[in-house]
Every structure is written in C-alpha cells, then in structure tokens.
Scaffold this motif. Sequence first.
Motif, short mmCIF file in Angstrom:
data_model
loop_
_atom_site.label_atom_id
_atom_site.label_comp_id
_atom_site.label_asym_id
_atom_site.label_seq_id
_atom_site.Cartn_x
_atom_site.Cartn_y
_atom_site.Cartn_z
N SER A 17 -8.82 40.26 44.09
CA SER A 17 -9.76 40.78 43.13
C SER A 17 -10.19 42.22 43.09
O SER A 17 -9.99 42.79 44.20
CB SER A 17 -10.99 39.84 43.36
OG SER A 17 -10.85 38.40 43.21
N ARG A 69 -10.83 35.24 33.62
CA ARG A 69 -10.43 35.89 34.99
C ARG A 69 -11.28 37.24 34.91
O ARG A 69 -11.42 37.74 36.00
CB ARG A 69 -8.98 36.01 34.98
CG ARG A 69 -8.29 34.84 35.11
CD ARG A 69 -6.95 35.14 35.60
NE ARG A 69 -6.09 36.04 34.57
CZ ARG A 69 -5.66 37.17 34.57
NH1 ARG A 69 -5.63 37.66 35.90
NH2 ARG A 69 -5.10 37.86 33.86
N ASN A 86 -10.54 39.07 38.52
CA ASN A 86 -10.24 37.87 39.64
C ASN A 86 -8.54 37.43 39.24
O ASN A 86 -8.24 37.43 38.14
CB ASN A 86 -11.43 36.92 39.40
CG ASN A 86 -12.61 37.19 39.91
OD1 ASN A 86 -12.81 38.22 40.82
ND2 ASN A 86 -13.55 37.04 39.10
N SER A 87 -8.55 36.87 40.43
CA SER A 87 -7.08 36.29 40.24
C SER A 87 -6.11 36.90 39.64
O SER A 87 -5.31 36.63 38.55
CB SER A 87 -7.32 34.78 39.52
OG SER A 87 -7.98 34.02 39.94
N ASP A 92 -0.94 42.08 35.01
CA ASP A 92 -2.47 42.85 34.92
C ASP A 92 -2.35 44.25 35.17
O ASP A 92 -3.24 44.99 35.03
CB ASP A 92 -3.52 42.16 35.81
CG ASP A 92 -3.77 40.62 35.35
OD1 ASP A 92 -3.80 39.96 36.22
OD2 ASP A 92 -3.96 40.49 34.04
#
Length: 132
Positions: A17, A69, A86-87, A92
Amino acid sequence: QVELVESGGDSVQTGGSLTISCVASGLPSRNYLLGWFRQPPGREREGIATLYLGNGGRRYSESRSMKGRFTVDRGSAEDSAILRLNSLKPEDTAMYFCAAAQVTGTWYQDPDILKHSRYTYWGQGTQVTVSS
C-alpha cells in the motif's frame, strides 16, 4: 498563480500500500476539484478519482482495474488531497498526477469529470513502481 505539488511516490512490492499526496496553492476559491490521474509507460493518462474541495464530495473511475482499491480523501493541509493505493499490482506502475478543475454545483452529474481534458492545472507527478 496555481501550483500543484505531488509527493509520496515510491517503489513497493505487489500487495503493498501507498499513500500519495497533493497540495494545491493559489486556488482562488473552493469551487475546485482535485483529481488524480495516472499514466503508465507508453499509455494514455487515465482518471482515477476526484475530490471536491467545497464539501469533500468524491467521484471514482469505474475501471475494474482500480475500483475498490484506491481511495481519495482530504489531506491534512488546506486545499490538499491524498490518494490511498491498496493491494498494489505491477500494472499499477505509473506516474501519478494531481490536477485541478474549476467546477459548478452540477459537477457530480458530469459524465466526463474524470477526463484529463476537464482539468486546467497539473502537477509534475510522482512515480509509483510496483514490483512482483
């Protein structure tokens, strides 16, 4: 003169994260959105979420790759916003940008509110890299 400064980008591992921040200065009123966008290498810039400085209202991208997320919230400084990631996944990995757009009271109904062309002012970006 409007200025946007992002910070907090980092290299993290899959599943980790990160919280990135944007501080705006010089905005003449609170009738502005602070939007978050990202641009992966070799791809177009895409909208993630936006926050209305007037009352904290939020809109999120419907993209399945991000939905659920990422969370946008007010920052601790006036005229600021944070984006909680997050995650995190390797896909990403991108440069994450903050941008500002002046809006009216009907902004929430604007179907194009997360298009980058709606935003006038941009920060320099902060790099997020996710390794597997």
